[in-house]
Design a protein around this motif. Structure first.
Motif, PDB file in Angstrom:
ATOM      1  N   ASP A  58       0.867  -1.172   0.000  1.00  0.00           N
ATOM      2  CA  ASP A  58       0.000   0.000   0.000  1.00  0.00           C
ATOM      3  C   ASP A  58       0.908   1.229   0.000  1.00  0.00           C
ATOM      4  O   ASP A  58       2.074   1.152   0.403  1.00  0.00           O
ATOM      5  N   LEU A  59       0.390   2.352  -0.427  1.00  0.00           N
ATOM      6  CA  LEU A  59       1.164   3.584  -0.434  1.00  0.00           C
ATOM      7  C   LEU A  59       1.463   3.997   1.004  1.00  0.00           C
ATOM      8  O   LEU A  59       0.577   4.040   1.861  1.00  0.00           O
ATOM      9  N   ILE A  60       2.721   4.268   1.278  1.00  0.00           N
ATOM     10  CA  ILE A  60       3.151   4.691   2.610  1.00  0.00           C
ATOM     11  C   ILE A  60       3.424   6.183   2.540  1.00  0.00           C
ATOM     12  O   ILE A  60       4.302   6.615   1.779  1.00  0.00           O
ATOM     13  N   PRO A  61       2.702   7.016   3.297  1.00  0.00           N
ATOM     14  CA  PRO A  61       2.906   8.465   3.218  1.00  0.00           C
ATOM     15  C   PRO A  61       4.325   8.854   3.622  1.00  0.00           C
ATOM     16  O   PRO A  61       4.946   8.207   4.461  1.00  0.00           O
ATOM     17  N   SER A  62       4.822   9.903   3.005  1.00  0.00           N
ATOM     18  CA  SER A  62       6.152  10.390   3.368  1.00  0.00           C
ATOM     19  C   SER A  62       6.123  11.905   3.506  1.00  0.00           C
ATOM     20  O   SER A  62       5.223  12.568   3.017  1.00  0.00           O
ATOM     21  N   GLY A  63       7.132  12.421   4.185  1.00  0.00           N
ATOM     22  CA  GLY A  63       7.224  13.856   4.428  1.00  0.00           C
ATOM     23  C   GLY A  63       8.418  14.479   3.733  1.00  0.00           C
ATOM     24  O   GLY A  63       8.960  15.462   4.199  1.00  0.00           O
ATOM     25  N   GLY A  64       8.871  13.882   2.625  1.00  0.00           N
ATOM     26  CA  GLY A  64      10.001  14.416   1.881  1.00  0.00           C
ATOM     27  C   GLY A  64      11.225  13.527   2.029  1.00  0.00           C
ATOM     28  O   GLY A  64      11.224  12.560   2.773  1.00  0.00           O
ATOM     29  N   PHE A  65      12.257  13.872   1.276  1.00  0.00           N
ATOM     30  CA  PHE A  65      13.483  13.077   1.340  1.00  0.00           C
ATOM     31  C   PHE A  65      14.704  13.973   1.299  1.00  0.00           C
ATOM     32  O   PHE A  65      14.637  15.133   0.901  1.00  0.00           O
ATOM     33  N   GLN A  66      15.820  13.418   1.751  1.00  0.00           N
ATOM     34  CA  GLN A  66      17.118  14.084   1.715  1.00  0.00           C
ATOM     35  C   GLN A  66      18.144  13.080   1.227  1.00  0.00           C
ATOM     36  O   GLN A  66      17.985  11.877   1.430  1.00  0.00           O
ATOM     37  N   VAL A  67      19.203  13.586   0.597  1.00  0.00           N
ATOM     38  CA  VAL A  67      20.341  12.746   0.262  1.00  0.00           C
ATOM     39  C   VAL A  67      21.532  13.243   1.065  1.00  0.00           C
ATOM     40  O   VAL A  67      21.593  14.416   1.447  1.00  0.00           O
ATOM     41  N   ARG A  68      22.462  12.327   1.341  1.00  0.00           N
ATOM     42  CA  ARG A  68      23.633  12.700   2.137  1.00  0.00           C
ATOM     43  C   ARG A  68      24.870  12.036   1.542  1.00  0.00           C
ATOM     44  O   ARG A  68      24.809  10.891   1.102  1.00  0.00           O
ATOM     45  N   GLN A  69      25.964  12.769   1.555  1.00  0.00           N
ATOM     46  CA  GLN A  69      27.263  12.220   1.194  1.00  0.00           C
ATOM     47  C   GLN A  69      28.156  12.318   2.414  1.00  0.00           C
ATOM     48  O   GLN A  69      28.234  13.365   3.048  1.00  0.00           O
ATOM     49  N   LEU A 144      20.071   7.868   1.084  1.00  0.00           N
ATOM     50  CA  LEU A 144      18.801   8.534   0.836  1.00  0.00           C
ATOM     51  C   LEU A 144      17.956   8.349   2.089  1.00  0.00           C
ATOM     52  O   LEU A 144      17.817   7.223   2.589  1.00  0.00           O
ATOM     53  N   PHE A 145      17.456   9.455   2.634  1.00  0.00           N
ATOM     54  CA  PHE A 145      16.555   9.429   3.785  1.00  0.00           C
ATOM     55  C   PHE A 145      15.164   9.820   3.311  1.00  0.00           C
ATOM     56  O   PHE A 145      15.005  10.881   2.705  1.00  0.00           O
ATOM     57  N   VAL A 146      14.176   8.983   3.589  1.00  0.00           N
ATOM     58  CA  VAL A 146      12.788   9.306   3.258  1.00  0.00           C
ATOM     59  C   VAL A 146      12.052   9.415   4.582  1.00  0.00           C
ATOM     60  O   VAL A 146      11.858   8.425   5.297  1.00  0.00           O
ATOM     61  N   ARG A 147      11.667  10.635   4.930  1.00  0.00           N
ATOM     62  CA  ARG A 147      10.983  10.879   6.203  1.00  0.00           C
ATOM     63  C   ARG A 147       9.542  10.396   6.145  1.00  0.00           C
ATOM     64  O   ARG A 147       8.882  10.474   5.125  1.00  0.00           O
TER      65      ARG A 147
END
Length: 150
Positions: A58-69, A144-147
């Motif tokens: 099912d679709l899981i709601p998210s609050g945006g994403f960030q990438v990190r190096q 990749l962080f998906v909040r």
């Protein structure tokens, strides 16, 4: 030549069988247990949608994403996750360490759900709470962080 075609056909048939046999997605969860310590556990995410060739959750709601190096040699002190989030390793490797000495290495393609939040009303205790992390191997880390929407 016929053998190669036969093998390719078998490999494709085998893949379809494996896809149709999977009904859940294995997920590693980093969480804060009732004793205040961060721990790992496995959880299943149901895959009720899609088709036999590509099952979907099912679709899981998210609050945006960030990438990190993170360059080689980077490590962190013990800390808690500030927001529940999915972490996906895009390249490189990272180690997550827990207070009990448990450690897991996550490499490119690996993921986990980071939810070791500071317990409500608690002040961070550097001898109890959280996890530490460090870049391992010889490749810088990209994640990749998906909040979550919580």
């Amino acid at each position: 030549m016929q053998t190669i075609v036969s093998i390719r056909f078998f490999a494709c048939s085998s893949s379809l069988f494996l896809l149709s046999a999977m009904t859940t997605f294995k997920n590693i969860v980093l969480f804060t247990d009732t004793d205040g310590y961060a721990k790992f556990r496995e959880a299943d995410i149901a895959l009720p949608g899609g088709s036999p060739k590509a099952l979907l959750s099912d679709l899981i709601p998210s609050g945006g994403f960030q990438v990190r190096q993170s360059p080689l040699g980077v490590s962190s002190d013990f800390h808690c996750t500030t927001t529940a989030q999915w972490l996906v390793v895009l390249s490189g490797q990272m180690e997550i360490g827990l207070r009990d000495g448990t450690a897991r290495i996550f490499k490119a393609g690996d993921h986990f759900f980071s939810n070791d939040l500071l317990p409500e009303g608690a002040e961070f205790d550097s001898t109890l709470h959280g996890h530490c992390s460090r870049v391992v191997g010889d490749t810088p880390l990209e994640t990749l962080f998906v909040r979550t929407d919580n």
